[in-house]
Write a protein that holds these residues in place. Sequence first.
Motif, PDB file in Angstrom:
ATOM      1  N   PHE A   1       3.445  17.301  -0.156  1.00 52.99           N
ATOM      2  CA  PHE A   1       3.899  18.626  -0.546  1.00 52.99           C
ATOM      3  C   PHE A   1       5.390  18.743  -0.262  1.00 52.99           C
ATOM      4  O   PHE A   1       5.877  18.387   0.799  1.00 52.99           O
ATOM      5  CB  PHE A   1       3.136  19.719   0.205  1.00 52.99           C
ATOM      6  CG  PHE A   1       3.576  21.087  -0.197  1.00 52.99           C
ATOM      7  CD1 PHE A   1       3.201  21.604  -1.440  1.00 52.99           C
ATOM      8  CD2 PHE A   1       4.396  21.848   0.622  1.00 52.99           C
ATOM      9  CE1 PHE A   1       3.629  22.859  -1.826  1.00 52.99           C
ATOM     10  CE2 PHE A   1       4.823  23.104   0.228  1.00 52.99           C
ATOM     11  CZ  PHE A   1       4.435  23.606  -0.997  1.00 52.99           C
ATOM     12  N   VAL A   2       6.092  19.245  -1.266  1.00 53.46           N
ATOM     13  CA  VAL A   2       7.545  19.334  -1.177  1.00 53.46           C
ATOM     14  C   VAL A   2       7.922  20.773  -1.500  1.00 53.46           C
ATOM     15  O   VAL A   2       7.399  21.342  -2.464  1.00 53.46           O
ATOM     16  CB  VAL A   2       8.166  18.382  -2.218  1.00 53.46           C
ATOM     17  CG1 VAL A   2       9.659  18.560  -2.268  1.00 53.46           C
ATOM     18  CG2 VAL A   2       7.812  16.946  -1.904  1.00 53.46           C
ATOM     19  N   ASN A   3       8.787  21.378  -0.689  1.00 52.14           N
ATOM     20  CA  ASN A   3       9.161  22.765  -0.985  1.00 52.14           C
ATOM     21  C   ASN A   3      10.200  22.827  -2.102  1.00 52.14           C
ATOM     22  O   ASN A   3      10.622  21.814  -2.631  1.00 52.14           O
ATOM     23  CB  ASN A   3       9.590  23.506   0.277  1.00 52.14           C
ATOM     24  CG  ASN A   3      10.933  23.017   0.802  1.00 52.14           C
ATOM     25  OD1 ASN A   3      11.622  22.250   0.141  1.00 52.14           O
ATOM     26  ND2 ASN A   3      11.298  23.458   1.972  1.00 52.14           N
ATOM     27  N   THR A   4      10.603  24.037  -2.427  1.00 48.37           N
ATOM     28  CA  THR A   4      11.475  24.184  -3.604  1.00 48.37           C
ATOM     29  C   THR A   4      12.834  23.522  -3.392  1.00 48.37           C
ATOM     30  O   THR A   4      13.495  23.164  -4.355  1.00 48.37           O
ATOM     31  CB  THR A   4      11.687  25.677  -3.949  1.00 48.37           C
ATOM     32  OG1 THR A   4      11.904  26.365  -2.729  1.00 48.37           O
ATOM     33  CG2 THR A   4      10.504  26.238  -4.667  1.00 48.37           C
ATOM     34  N   GLU A   5      13.237  23.366  -2.115  1.00 43.58           N
ATOM     35  CA  GLU A   5      14.517  22.688  -1.871  1.00 43.58           C
ATOM     36  C   GLU A   5      14.359  21.178  -1.924  1.00 43.58           C
ATOM     37  O   GLU A   5      15.327  20.443  -1.809  1.00 43.58           O
ATOM     38  CB  GLU A   5      15.074  23.060  -0.499  1.00 43.58           C
ATOM     39  CG  GLU A   5      15.892  24.314  -0.477  1.00 43.58           C
ATOM     40  CD  GLU A   5      15.018  25.519  -0.256  1.00 43.58           C
ATOM     41  OE1 GLU A   5      14.275  25.501   0.737  1.00 43.58           O
ATOM     42  OE2 GLU A   5      15.054  26.455  -1.083  1.00 43.58           O
ATOM     43  N   GLY A   6      13.118  20.748  -2.021  1.00 43.53           N
ATOM     44  CA  GLY A   6      12.903  19.306  -2.072  1.00 43.53           C
ATOM     45  C   GLY A   6      12.573  18.726  -0.709  1.00 43.53           C
ATOM     46  O   GLY A   6      12.387  17.531  -0.564  1.00 43.53           O
ATOM     47  N   MET A   7      12.511  19.586   0.299  1.00 44.24           N
ATOM     48  CA  MET A   7      12.160  19.116   1.652  1.00 44.24           C
ATOM     49  C   MET A   7      10.675  18.777   1.683  1.00 44.24           C
ATOM     50  O   MET A   7       9.842  19.574   1.255  1.00 44.24           O
ATOM     51  CB  MET A   7      12.468  20.247   2.640  1.00 44.24           C
ATOM     52  CG  MET A   7      12.229  19.898   4.076  1.00 44.24           C
ATOM     53  SD  MET A   7      13.508  18.872   4.748  1.00 44.24           S
ATOM     54  CE  MET A   7      14.705  20.089   5.228  1.00 44.24           C
ATOM     55  N   MET A   8      10.354  17.587   2.200  1.00 42.82           N
ATOM     56  CA  MET A   8       8.946  17.202   2.247  1.00 42.82           C
ATOM     57  C   MET A   8       8.312  17.763   3.510  1.00 42.82           C
ATOM     58  O   MET A   8       8.778  17.501   4.615  1.00 42.82           O
ATOM     59  CB  MET A   8       8.818  15.685   2.249  1.00 42.82           C
ATOM     60  CG  MET A   8       7.382  15.252   2.127  1.00 42.82           C
ATOM     61  SD  MET A   8       7.242  13.488   2.182  1.00 42.82           S
ATOM     62  CE  MET A   8       7.058  13.291   3.932  1.00 42.82           C
ATOM     63  N   LEU A   9       7.255  18.551   3.328  1.00 41.24           N
ATOM     64  CA  LEU A   9       6.628  19.189   4.481  1.00 41.24           C
ATOM     65  C   LEU A   9       5.368  18.466   4.901  1.00 41.24           C
ATOM     66  O   LEU A   9       4.944  18.555   6.043  1.00 41.24           O
ATOM     67  CB  LEU A   9       6.271  20.642   4.150  1.00 41.24           C
ATOM     68  CG  LEU A   9       7.393  21.498   3.562  1.00 41.24           C
ATOM     69  CD1 LEU A   9       6.874  22.873   3.243  1.00 41.24           C
ATOM     70  CD2 LEU A   9       8.541  21.602   4.535  1.00 41.24           C
ATOM     71  N   GLN A  10       4.756  17.802   3.989  1.00 40.76           N
ATOM     72  CA  GLN A  10       3.438  17.247   4.291  1.00 40.76           C
ATOM     73  C   GLN A  10       3.186  16.013   3.446  1.00 40.76           C
ATOM     74  O   GLN A  10       3.518  15.977   2.259  1.00 40.76           O
ATOM     75  CB  GLN A  10       2.385  18.327   3.967  1.00 40.76           C
ATOM     76  CG  GLN A  10       0.966  17.945   4.254  1.00 40.76           C
ATOM     77  CD  GLN A  10       0.585  18.231   5.698  1.00 40.76           C
ATOM     78  OE1 GLN A  10       1.086  19.160   6.282  1.00 40.76           O
ATOM     79  NE2 GLN A  10      -0.268  17.420   6.269  1.00 40.76           N
ATOM     80  N   MET A  11       2.605  15.001   4.074  1.00 44.38           N
ATOM     81  CA  MET A  11       2.074  13.888   3.284  1.00 44.38           C
ATOM     82  C   MET A  11       0.853  13.362   4.018  1.00 44.38           C
ATOM     83  O   MET A  11       0.803  13.410   5.249  1.00 44.38           O
ATOM     84  CB  MET A  11       3.133  12.813   3.042  1.00 44.38           C
ATOM     85  CG  MET A  11       3.414  11.848   4.163  1.00 44.38           C
ATOM     86  SD  MET A  11       4.881  10.846   3.805  1.00 44.38           S
ATOM     87  CE  MET A  11       4.185   9.539   2.833  1.00 44.38           C
ATOM     88  N   ASN A  12      -0.127  12.913   3.296  1.00 40.47           N
ATOM     89  CA  ASN A  12      -1.345  12.504   3.996  1.00 40.47           C
ATOM     90  C   ASN A  12      -1.335  11.011   4.290  1.00 40.47           C
ATOM     91  O   ASN A  12      -0.446  10.282   3.870  1.00 40.47           O
ATOM     92  CB  ASN A  12      -2.594  12.935   3.220  1.00 40.47           C
ATOM     93  CG  ASN A  12      -2.752  12.155   1.950  1.00 40.47           C
ATOM     94  OD1 ASN A  12      -1.838  11.463   1.519  1.00 40.47           O
ATOM     95  ND2 ASN A  12      -3.906  12.255   1.345  1.00 40.47           N
ATOM     96  N   LYS A  13      -2.357  10.607   5.052  1.00 37.63           N
ATOM     97  CA  LYS A  13      -2.403   9.218   5.526  1.00 37.63           C
ATOM     98  C   LYS A  13      -2.484   8.251   4.361  1.00 37.63           C
ATOM     99  O   LYS A  13      -1.873   7.179   4.374  1.00 37.63           O
ATOM    100  CB  LYS A  13      -3.609   9.032   6.444  1.00 37.63           C
ATOM    101  CG  LYS A  13      -3.249   9.288   7.870  1.00 37.63           C
ATOM    102  CD  LYS A  13      -4.312   8.741   8.808  1.00 37.63           C
ATOM    103  CE  LYS A  13      -4.116   9.263  10.210  1.00 37.63           C
ATOM    104  NZ  LYS A  13      -5.228  10.095  10.672  1.00 37.63           N
ATOM    105  N   ALA A  14      -3.262   8.623   3.356  1.00 37.73           N
ATOM    106  CA  ALA A  14      -3.457   7.716   2.224  1.00 37.73           C
ATOM    107  C   ALA A  14      -2.114   7.388   1.589  1.00 37.73           C
ATOM    108  O   ALA A  14      -1.843   6.233   1.237  1.00 37.73           O
ATOM    109  CB  ALA A  14      -4.377   8.365   1.195  1.00 37.73           C
ATOM    110  N   LEU A  15      -1.258   8.391   1.487  1.00 33.86           N
ATOM    111  CA  LEU A  15       0.059   8.166   0.870  1.00 33.86           C
ATOM    112  C   LEU A  15       0.933   7.296   1.783  1.00 33.86           C
ATOM    113  O   LEU A  15       1.623   6.401   1.311  1.00 33.86           O
ATOM    114  CB  LEU A  15       0.740   9.504   0.596  1.00 33.86           C
ATOM    115  CG  LEU A  15       2.062   9.409  -0.156  1.00 33.86           C
ATOM    116  CD1 LEU A  15       1.876   8.687  -1.463  1.00 33.86           C
ATOM    117  CD2 LEU A  15       2.659  10.778  -0.386  1.00 33.86           C
TER     118      LEU A  15
END
Lengths: 124, 1086
Positions: B601-615
């Motif tokens: 998940f990436v916010n509107t500024e492009g900052m990544m807030l979340q990524m899961n283990k699979a990724l």
Amino acid sequence: MQKIMVVDDEEVLRMLIEDTLEDLENVEIHTAENGLEALTKLSADHFDLVILDYMMPEMTGIEVLQQLDEEKKSTTAILMLTAKAQDVDRIRAVEAGARYFMPKPFSPMELLQIVEGILSGEGK
Amino acid sequence: MVKESKANHSIKNKYFRIIVFVFSLIIIMGTVFFIFINYEQDELSRDRESLQNKADTISEMASTLNDVFFRARGFTLLKDENELKLLNVALVNFDKILDTYSNLNLTSEEALFRDGLKSFYVQYKNKTLPEAIRLVEADNYAALRALAEDGSTKSVNDFLTYTKEYRLRSDTELNNMALDYIKRANEFTFITFFFSTIILLFFTFMIWRILKNLINPILKLEGATHSLAAGEEILLGKLKNQDEIGRLYTAFLNMARSIQDKEEELMMQNEELHAQQDELQDQQYRLQRSLSEIESMMKALNQSSAVGILTDKGVFTYANDNLSKYTGYKNSEVIGFTYKLLELYNISREQMQKIFNKLNTGGVWSDELQILTKDGLPIWMHLTIVPYLNNDGVIYQYILIAYDITSMKSVQLELAETLKNTEQTKKMLELNNQLNHDITYTLDKHEFADKFIQFMHHLYSFDSSFFLLVKDKIAAVKGIPQENVERYLDNENNEMLYRLKTEKTYLIKRLATQSEQGISANEVYCYDFYTTVVNAEDEILAVFCGSRIGHSFSKEEINEVQGMMNRVALAIERLFMYEEIEHGRKLNRDIVNNVNEGIQFVNTEGMMLQMNKALCNMVNFEWTEGTLIPRKEWMDYFIECSNEKDKLWLFFEQAIAEYSLESSSMQYSIGTEPMKHIDVYAIPVFRRELRIGTLFVYRDITREYELDLMKSDLVSTVSHELRTPLSSVLGFTELLLSKTMKPEKQLKYLETIHKEAKRLTELINDFLDLQRMESGKQQYITEHVNLSEIVLGVIDQYKLSSTHHVLLVDEALNAEVDVDKDKIVQVLTNLLSNAIKFSPSSNEVKVLLHNEPDHIIVRIQDNGLGIPKDQIGQLFQKFRRVDNSASKRIGGTGLGLAICKEIIEKQKGTIGIDSVEGEGTTVWFSLPILNAEASRQQDELNKWNADKELKPNVMIVEDDYSLSLLLSEELKGKGFRVTHHYHPQQAFDQALKTPFVAIVVDLMLGEELDGWDLIRMLKDDSRTENIPIVISSALDQSDKNQLNDVIQKYLTKPYPPGELSNTLEEIVKIKTGVGEVLFPESKKHL
């Protein structure tokens, strides 16, 4: 006397084509069982028509065409005979310089007609 | 150096050089001029002299000529001989003078004149004179007169005239010359005058320069000296010259500066002195002012404070009005009395002593004290006692200053009281704050309960307390035994709650238990205070209970606690909420992390807030929960990994961009070997119409991608493979139909069609087989089989092959496997026919069996074409044949090995190829054996044997494969290595190559050669004649006759296999090994 070369790795098919074309008058038929042999023969002699198989071990028909110089390509008619009969293959063959294209399995009589046409200067 | 440079810059030197130079110039010029004048004068006098000389000569010549004529006339007249003589002398003289004249420097006119004279002279002397003489002698005066008139006299006269003229001219010339000379002299005088004037001018200029150079700086210096004397700033630039004046300048400047510096210093000292003087005056003034200030202060003090003067003995000598006012004693009542009159209140002896000590050492003492007034009332005084010392340093009097601070003191006390109260309130507030903080920031319920209890203890000094969170049954206790708590929770909980439901708060007063009573002698009461924490729905969230021993609860306290409980209620509800949220969050995270797809998940500024283990795993990226990764960082990483950098970048940019409102997707790949294919789709995420970011979902589609690729590849290959035989079938059929031809040819065509059709069928069958196997639809019926037996069985089918001989070397002790027999037969047949097909120039194929731990290995070895190294790996793929003309001619569907691999792997085995191009190929497969444990022990044994000596090699030449199997099993069990052969000739060839300890021969072999032939061949060859031979055959009597004493043992079929092995063991043991032919001793039937 006009010269034709049949290039195919399958002996049976060479025989089939040879037998199909044997009744043509004033035509001499040569064979080559792989691309290398075909190139050697082509560099040594002039052929009016080369019937070229596409899928051959070591060197495909396209590769044979790619190694053939432009001058030879302009004086020698190339008929690509291939089991790969999709449009992509056809385009690839034409791009490489084959003027005629015939998918396998083919009708010997049709082949005969086409060859007669080519040799009589039609479509040149 | 310095001196030299100084000398160079010296004025003296400079002008000296110039003057010397000018002097030399004048002298040289004067000398030249003088010489020139001299020369000129010489020249002139010389000219004059020559002119004079000429004139003299000419006049002399004229006189001589006159003389000549005179004498000639004389002679003619007188006829005097003497005159003639004188004439001749005159002539000689004339000649001489003429010669002298001729030698002079003559002009052309003079030369002409000379020539005339000469010719005249010659004429005269040689002609005229002798003629005249002769005439005279002859006295022919007439002729003489004629002769005289003849002209000679005229020329003489001309000549004389000329002489006279010349003389005149030369005089004139001389005159001219004298005039010229004078003129020249005048000129010289003028030049000399002019020259002298110039020199004079030059000298004047020089002197002017020197004066200017010297005077100017001296004038400046003078000015500077004046200004120095006047004490002004010297405004002198540095002189450029380095000469004496320049140096004088510098020296002067330095002097002037040092003088000025000194002057300044002096000035400064002077100023300082002035300042000191000023200060002194100032001080004096200030002192005077202080004095007056002190006086006024004294006045003020007198008015505001009590002042008293005591003697050194402590007797009052002075007291002002204020003192009496404060103390109530009148002035007269104080003066003359000691300080003890004023009774000090609340002061100890030690303190008094301290005060005296301080005063006696000359120190000032000052403090606050209570003093009793005359009325006996204590008042607060601020006392200051100053001892006065005389010149000897002895105290002679004390001055006491005191003022009344009673009212101030009382205010102070009040203030202290208030402060104390404030302090307490502050503490309360702090505690409350702490509670607030704790209940706000504590997210763990246990911790919360503990903190709350501690707080309550601190605030209300409970002796024991108990706090229970009803829902979670979390209890925090202090000072209550665990069992009591449990009892509460288990049994009376409901009852307690029941009462609390109706009464929010209640107080129980009870007699203290023994433990509570402690050491107290009297009966003590204990007060238990119960209260609840309820939420808005009146639901009991928590229960608090606190006990105090011997100390009840005030109403305020109860109210306070209740108020607090409302706050706690809020906190507990918040805790529940937090837990619920936390639970939800964890659940979400677990779900996200357990999804196979990569999620980011990436916010509107492009900052990544979340990524899961699979990724994380998919792209090999390290991310810890909760960290934010800036747009550039994660994007660069993702893009750098991918093979389609620009495309992916564009995709990310567009997906994150705020205007993109629809989901999009793309596929890209990561890495090279192995390549990962990823399908990513981006979904814009909204919260109530507001775009909050973008969700990226990554799916690893490598398998699908490869399957797709494989499928299309397969379709294309299959179509090609099918089209080739189809071409033949259709083509030849058409030829048959459309052409007339000889029957032989027709037959040939038909055969070809049949062959190709068969190939087509085979291909389709193989393909379908493989397809079935790969899709898992193939059923495998496994059973217990002996692999050696199967191998022998398959080899048996090739016995009749005319081209190749199949040899089996069997070392496998344990060949028991659990496999589908038919499938293994298929594999073996396939591999054997491959081996035969691809070794056209060889006539032998070897099959080897041996054990490895837990496995049996079967190797099929040929000496054929071999396989290029780079193609070995591909051969197990579908439609992969060795790609060269030689093998192409051999043909095949290209599916055989793929099928083998499929079968072997389904039976838990492995398959592989070792090959050297041009030398041959070995295809091997291994299968897991049964009873691996037992066989391993056997292996150990064999290894031990093998260490001692190599396994003895035995060859069995037998065409019945079941018998051959029986024999070999027996022999292998005894530690022999068995080689099977079924053809006498091949067996013989083998015997030549391999050293056998014995050969077992069946007499009934093939049609061409039989066992006997083999025995004969072996015995006839010197290399093999010593090998013991064992005949194993159904032998009739007639055959026995053929033995001819050469056969040692003879076994009649059927015989127990043990017999054979015993016989062989014997042979090995005794190592007779000298070409015995053996036969069996026993003829027991099985």
